[in-house]
Design a protein around this motif. Sequence first.
Motif, PDB file in Angstrom:
ATOM      1  N   UNK A 220      31.462  27.940  51.917  1.00 40.71           N
ATOM      2  CA  UNK A 220      32.784  28.550  52.080  1.00 40.71           C
ATOM      3  C   UNK A 220      33.052  29.502  50.921  1.00 40.71           C
ATOM      4  N   UNK A 221      33.509  30.721  51.255  1.00 44.72           N
ATOM      5  CA  UNK A 221      33.899  31.711  50.256  1.00 44.72           C
ATOM      6  C   UNK A 221      35.404  31.912  50.336  1.00 44.72           C
ATOM      7  N   UNK A 222      36.048  31.946  49.170  1.00 44.84           N
ATOM      8  CA  UNK A 222      37.494  32.179  49.128  1.00 44.84           C
ATOM      9  C   UNK A 222      37.711  33.655  48.823  1.00 44.84           C
ATOM     10  N   UNK A 223      38.105  34.387  49.881  1.00 42.42           N
ATOM     11  CA  UNK A 223      38.191  35.846  49.803  1.00 42.42           C
ATOM     12  C   UNK A 223      39.635  36.309  49.913  1.00 42.42           C
ATOM     13  N   UNK A 224      39.952  37.333  49.116  1.00 45.22           N
ATOM     14  CA  UNK A 224      41.259  37.976  49.163  1.00 45.22           C
ATOM     15  C   UNK A 224      41.141  39.220  50.043  1.00 45.22           C
ATOM     16  N   UNK A 225      41.781  39.219  51.205  1.00 45.46           N
ATOM     17  CA  UNK A 225      41.694  40.383  52.091  1.00 45.46           C
ATOM     18  C   UNK A 225      42.207  41.644  51.399  1.00 45.46           C
ATOM     19  N   UNK A 226      41.576  42.756  51.654  1.00 43.87           N
ATOM     20  CA  UNK A 226      41.992  44.015  51.034  1.00 43.87           C
ATOM     21  C   UNK A 226      43.410  44.386  51.431  1.00 43.87           C
ATOM     22  N   UNK A 227      43.852  43.842  52.573  1.00 46.35           N
ATOM     23  CA  UNK A 227      45.210  44.171  53.037  1.00 46.35           C
ATOM     24  C   UNK A 227      46.280  43.608  52.128  1.00 46.35           C
ATOM     25  N   UNK A 228      45.948  42.558  51.325  1.00 46.36           N
ATOM     26  CA  UNK A 228      46.963  41.963  50.467  1.00 46.36           C
ATOM     27  C   UNK A 228      46.644  42.142  48.999  1.00 46.36           C
ATOM     28  N   UNK A 229      45.583  42.902  48.654  1.00 46.95           N
ATOM     29  CA  UNK A 229      45.233  43.102  47.244  1.00 46.95           C
ATOM     30  C   UNK A 229      46.378  43.759  46.502  1.00 46.95           C
ATOM     31  N   UNK A 230      46.915  44.836  47.070  1.00 49.41           N
ATOM     32  CA  UNK A 230      48.022  45.523  46.384  1.00 49.41           C
ATOM     33  C   UNK A 230      49.259  44.627  46.324  1.00 49.41           C
ATOM     34  N   UNK A 231      49.491  43.878  47.421  1.00 50.33           N
ATOM     35  CA  UNK A 231      50.647  42.983  47.407  1.00 50.33           C
ATOM     36  C   UNK A 231      50.479  41.910  46.328  1.00 50.33           C
ATOM     37  N   UNK A 232      49.276  41.356  46.198  1.00 46.01           N
ATOM     38  CA  UNK A 232      49.034  40.372  45.133  1.00 46.01           C
ATOM     39  C   UNK A 232      49.193  40.981  43.750  1.00 46.01           C
ATOM     40  N   UNK A 233      48.748  42.239  43.607  1.00 45.13           N
ATOM     41  CA  UNK A 233      48.923  42.921  42.316  1.00 45.13           C
ATOM     42  C   UNK A 233      50.392  43.098  41.996  1.00 45.13           C
ATOM     43  N   UNK A 234      51.151  43.503  43.029  1.00 46.95           N
ATOM     44  CA  UNK A 234      52.600  43.669  42.809  1.00 46.95           C
ATOM     45  C   UNK A 234      53.251  42.328  42.464  1.00 46.95           C
ATOM     46  N   UNK A 235      52.805  41.251  43.137  1.00 49.64           N
ATOM     47  CA  UNK A 235      53.359  39.920  42.854  1.00 49.64           C
ATOM     48  C   UNK A 235      53.043  39.496  41.429  1.00 49.64           C
ATOM     49  N   UNK A 236      51.802  39.766  40.975  1.00 53.10           N
ATOM     50  CA  UNK A 236      51.431  39.414  39.608  1.00 53.10           C
ATOM     51  C   UNK A 236      52.268  40.185  38.599  1.00 53.10           C
ATOM     52  N   UNK A 237      52.542  41.414  38.914  1.00 50.98           N
ATOM     53  CA  UNK A 237      53.380  42.227  38.011  1.00 50.98           C
ATOM     54  C   UNK A 237      54.802  41.659  37.945  1.00 50.98           C
TER      55      UNK A 237
END
Length: 791
Positions: A220-237
């Motif tokens: 099993x690989x835990x992958x972050x879909x590219x569709x939410x990469x920017x959203x995750x970046x914004x959330x981290x900010x």
Amino acid sequence: MNQKTLNKLEFQKIIDLLSEHASSPGGKQACRGLKPMTDIGAVNTAQEQTQAAFTRIVKKGHLSFSGCYVVHDSLMRLEIGSALNAAELLRIGKLLKTAGRAKAYGRHDTVDELADCLDVYFEQLSPLAALSAEIDRCIISEEEISDDASSRLKQIRRSIAGMNDKIHSTLNGLVNGSWRTYLQDAIITMRGDRYCLPVKAEYRNQVNGMIHDQSATGSTLFMEPMAVVKLNNDLKELYGQEQEEIQVILARLSVDAAEYIGEIRTNYQMLTELDTIFARGALALDMNASRPIFNTEGRIHIREGRHPLLDKKKVVPITVTLGDTFDLLIVTGPNTGGKTVSLKTVGLFTLMGQAGLHIPALDRSELAVFEQVYADIGDEQSIEQSLSTFSSHMTNIVSFLQTVDEKSLVLFDELGAGTDPTEGAALAISILSHLHSRGIRTMATTHYSELKVFALSTPGVENACCEFNIETLSPTYHLLIGIPGKSNAFAISEKLGLPDYIIQEAKQHLSEQDESFEDLLTDLEASRRMIEREKDEAAAYRREIERLKSELKDKQAKLDAQRERILKEANEKASAIVREAKDFADETMKNFRKFGKESISAADMERERERIRKQLAKTQNKSELEKKKPQKEHKASDFHLGDSVRVLSMNLTGTVSSLPDAKGNLFVQMGILRSQVHMSDLEIIEEPLTLTAKQMRRTSGGKMKMGKSMHISSEINLLGKTVDEAIAALDKYLDDAYLAHLSPVRIVHGKGTGALRNGIHQYLKRQKHVKSYRLGAFGEGDAGVTIVEFK
């Protein structure tokens, strides 16, 4: 005070009990550091503080200092301009809340509460309500800051919530859509601070995303879909902005707290000292202790003292006197008779009292302030003592004989034991004679008969013994001053079944002097018991005589006052009658002279004669119709609503229904008649608090009304009573309070084991006129009181 004595007398165990009653870290530390003081002024001040705390606990219940946290390090950081973290600010907030509770507890709510020495501590407390409220508003816990701490923090968290919803919505679309066949499980998970989906390893090239982790098996690989990469970046900010704003809030609160560093430090110091003082008061309440009276003359008088480390239900009180007519007390008697306990009680009470603690003894017990207490008390009380034990005792005695002085208290347990009896007794007499010649207060226990003779023949030295019951072969643990103790070896052996011929042979080995001395002790013991019995009888007779004397004195005083009042009233009435008769006679003579000069008709003369006859009859009965005067002049403050009074001008009794006005007028209810009268025309009826048919009457509404005012307290104190004694007193009190329409009422029973409280509650359940009852709330006495309301 030397540490060896503190250990021998088990003073540290008392300190451990004391520290258990402290509720703050600083208070517990201060309790553990408590030591006996040698300045009588400091000792009396500490005793006064303990007494004040004890009184407040009994009246208001216990005060908790659990929120008094150690804040020294935090205050030092504030002094250099550093910002505190949430945990430190929260501890300061709790400290201020504790100061606020203590401040409220320290106020005198009623005028009858007297000021005490603790007021100065409570007055120095500064709750800083504004700062405390601000900390409480901004910080929820050590890990959580409130959304309302600032408007910007609220906005950031609102954005975080919105971003989380948006990410979850996007990921849910992938889970239920195009990624469904590639996922190991249809769940959303997190790796680090990034939202991910669990993708099967064989489909890693079929999905577009970043790999953050994999399972242990690699399937099993835990992958972050590219569709939410920017959203995750914004959330981290946004999370970063949240932490920055939290630091700004903490810095602002730190600046606010820095303005009150002095007040916060003073709060901590005062609360710590109060916690220590109230711990002493709570220990005194737990031990049922009292405040001793201190002197610097070396006098000790303990009245029915109980060793505080023994079972309260089994310990036998002892009364000890030393330092008044004698400065050396020698206690003798059989083993396990309580000699060592008596010795330790005197030493431990001295240490406790000089440390500011109350002692478990009767009130008015007296202790002396000693600069040093020396104790030679062996842990082993065996007849098989070796030379090494004797040597260790001698080493200890030699060490303090070099420094002992007239301001010291010396305690010996089995002085001279462990060696040849003859040499041991001689050595003990020599040591005690040396201390006695210097006037040093000394108490010693021994088995040696030589020391009994020494005490009998030496002025300023007194014998004492621990009483032993030959019939039951058991000690009574009562300490008897003035009487030497017997070893009772022969009597005990006989009771245990040793043949009589062996005992008789043993008696032959005693010298005639020893046998005579034992016979003398037996006679003294018999005489003591007879004297004590006669003393008790004489005391009972004396109390009865005093009671009868007091009653006779009161009756004579009442008779004298009544006689003087009757004579005074009679003289006043007689003077008034004579004065009125003289005036009337003068008027009559004047009229008859007038009739002689003028032509008056017979009818007018008859009318005048009739008037004179009526006036004479009125004067004759003046003593019966004379208006009564009150026995004493009353002030406006003497009248209370419901007081039973007599209206002198009407010769009627009634009840006060209004308080006097500025002119002294008030309303009195006399049956169905309600009239306004002046207080000078009233006499307050003093009657005993007993209810009879005449003292209770029905009003037109059919309700029962008291014929007199009943001044019943709103509180009854049952502390120290057994359940049976408390129920008897409570039954009478509740009846009086119910009849006086007094509700609610307060029953003070204390906490203790809870037996008294449970007994009272069981009784209240059965009372039909009791509407409800409950334990007191904070400030009412907590579980130490019960509040009762009537129907």
